[in-house]
Design an enzyme around this catalytic site. Sequence first.
Site, PDB file in Angstrom:
ATOM      1  N   ASP A  63       0.911  -1.282  -0.098  1.00  0.00           N
ATOM      2  CA  ASP A  63      -0.174  -0.203  -0.044  1.00  0.00           C
ATOM      3  C   ASP A  63       0.884   1.192   0.003  1.00  0.00           C
ATOM      4  O   ASP A  63       1.776   1.322   0.415  1.00  0.00           O
ATOM      5  CB  ASP A  63      -0.997  -0.052   1.299  1.00  0.00           C
ATOM      6  CG  ASP A  63      -2.060   0.836   1.303  1.00  0.00           C
ATOM      7  OD1 ASP A  63      -2.137   1.494  -0.193  1.00  0.00           O
ATOM      8  OD2 ASP A  63      -2.846   1.142   1.921  1.00  0.00           O
ATOM      9  N   GLY A  64       0.367   2.500  -0.620  1.00  0.00           N
ATOM     10  CA  GLY A  64       1.001   3.672  -0.416  1.00  0.00           C
ATOM     11  C   GLY A  64       1.724   4.099  -1.842  1.00  0.00           C
ATOM     12  O   GLY A  64       2.453   5.101  -1.936  1.00  0.00           O
ATOM     13  N   ASN A  65       1.356   3.319  -3.033  1.00  0.00           N
ATOM     14  CA  ASN A  65       1.810   3.881  -4.195  1.00  0.00           C
ATOM     15  C   ASN A  65       1.589   5.006  -4.784  1.00  0.00           C
ATOM     16  O   ASN A  65       2.221   6.009  -5.048  1.00  0.00           O
ATOM     17  CB  ASN A  65       1.501   2.831  -5.288  1.00  0.00           C
ATOM     18  CG  ASN A  65       2.159   1.549  -5.105  1.00  0.00           C
ATOM     19  OD1 ASN A  65       2.990   1.061  -4.219  1.00  0.00           O
ATOM     20  ND2 ASN A  65       1.570   0.471  -6.095  1.00  0.00           N
ATOM     21  N   SER A  83      -8.317  -5.428   5.048  1.00  0.00           N
ATOM     22  CA  SER A  83      -8.920  -5.134   3.782  1.00  0.00           C
ATOM     23  C   SER A  83      -9.280  -6.288   3.033  1.00  0.00           C
ATOM     24  O   SER A  83      -8.857  -6.288   1.968  1.00  0.00           O
ATOM     25  CB  SER A  83      -8.024  -4.064   2.888  1.00  0.00           C
ATOM     26  OG  SER A  83      -7.690  -3.050   3.687  1.00  0.00           O
ATOM     27  N   THR A 128     -10.792  -7.039  -5.157  1.00  0.00           N
ATOM     28  CA  THR A 128     -12.207  -6.739  -5.768  1.00  0.00           C
ATOM     29  C   THR A 128     -12.590  -5.712  -5.638  1.00  0.00           C
ATOM     30  O   THR A 128     -13.615  -5.077  -6.473  1.00  0.00           O
ATOM     31  CB  THR A 128     -13.198  -7.945  -5.448  1.00  0.00           C
ATOM     32  OG1 THR A 128     -13.059  -8.170  -3.855  1.00  0.00           O
ATOM     33  CG2 THR A 128     -12.835  -9.303  -5.976  1.00  0.00           C
ATOM     34  N   LEU A 145      11.439 -19.607  -4.246  1.00  0.00           N
ATOM     35  CA  LEU A 145      10.375 -19.219  -3.680  1.00  0.00           C
ATOM     36  C   LEU A 145       9.015 -18.831  -4.590  1.00  0.00           C
ATOM     37  O   LEU A 145       9.258 -18.612  -5.774  1.00  0.00           O
ATOM     38  CB  LEU A 145      10.722 -17.433  -3.347  1.00  0.00           C
ATOM     39  CG  LEU A 145       9.729 -16.752  -2.686  1.00  0.00           C
ATOM     40  CD1 LEU A 145      10.394 -15.838  -1.541  1.00  0.00           C
ATOM     41  CD2 LEU A 145       9.013 -15.675  -3.790  1.00  0.00           C
ATOM     42  N   HIS A 179       2.902   3.064  -8.857  1.00  0.00           N
ATOM     43  CA  HIS A 179       2.521   1.579  -9.269  1.00  0.00           C
ATOM     44  C   HIS A 179       3.924   1.197  -9.847  1.00  0.00           C
ATOM     45  O   HIS A 179       4.383  -0.017  -9.540  1.00  0.00           O
ATOM     46  CB  HIS A 179       1.339   1.466 -10.179  1.00  0.00           C
ATOM     47  CG  HIS A 179       0.190   1.818  -9.324  1.00  0.00           C
ATOM     48  ND1 HIS A 179       0.039   1.589  -7.811  1.00  0.00           N
ATOM     49  CD2 HIS A 179      -0.981   2.342  -9.753  1.00  0.00           C
ATOM     50  CE1 HIS A 179      -1.303   1.931  -7.633  1.00  0.00           C
ATOM     51  NE2 HIS A 179      -1.900   2.583  -8.697  1.00  0.00           N
TER      52      HIS A 179
END
Length: 249
Positions: free
Chosen positions: A25-27, A205, A71, A136, A42
Amino acid sequence: MFTLRRKKQDIKLSKIPAHIGIIMDGNGRWAKKRMKPRVFGHKAGMDALQDVTIAASELGVKILTVYAFSTENWARPQEEVKFIMNLPVEFFDKYVPKLHKNNVRILVIGDKEGLPAATLDALERARELTKHNSGLILNFALNYGGRAEIVDAVKLIAQDVLDARFNPGDITEGLIADYLMTSNLPYLYRDPDLIIRTSGELRLSNFLPWQAAYSELYFTDTLWPDFDKKALYLAIEEFNHRHRRFGGV
Ligand code: FPP
């Protein structure tokens, strides 16, 4: 034991979480601070994602599940949604080759319906290219909503009961987990040990509500594009200080 030199002390990491969930979050705010359009944030967020994925893989983290689009995000301005939907295409061209070299395997959870064909194609190509990698797992949650995931699972379970595959009495937590989207992950690591949310928001969220039941939560004010290897180490260091009791004593 991994250490990262800081000015005054070393960060020592003894326990490495097997599965980390990240709410990136925070872009938008990161871009705004630089007087740039939100989409600039982004783009920077993709750089951060690549660096953090490689750092996590070097530490031996097995799975990173990253919340790329919920969504609820369809409510954003159409231009931004269009841009975000194109990120996997750009991600495939610019970032996947390096991740592939690092033995990273790419998986996706979320509702495929409603995603543009080019987005689906890029995700599918990334999945296919990396399917034999043993390192990974970078698991993208794209067009993902946790409650919708549970609704879908309930529908499938109800249908299987109607089809007499099992009785309601046979339904267990393990069975429900098998119907969730995270059943795409190795059985032992489906639930995140640690969930990181950047940018100072203190909530989940709708991110993995079932799977997060016993996750340790870590919140940082750092905006996602600024989240780097050192920030990851700090989060894991904090995780090392938690005592996970899973309801016991
Ligand atoms: C949240 O910041 C971020 C997103 C909704 C998009 C996340 C996408 C990336 C980090 C790029 C990688 C993704 C893919 C699919 C390759 P925000 O826009 O909510 O920021 P704000 O809270 O400051 O407005």
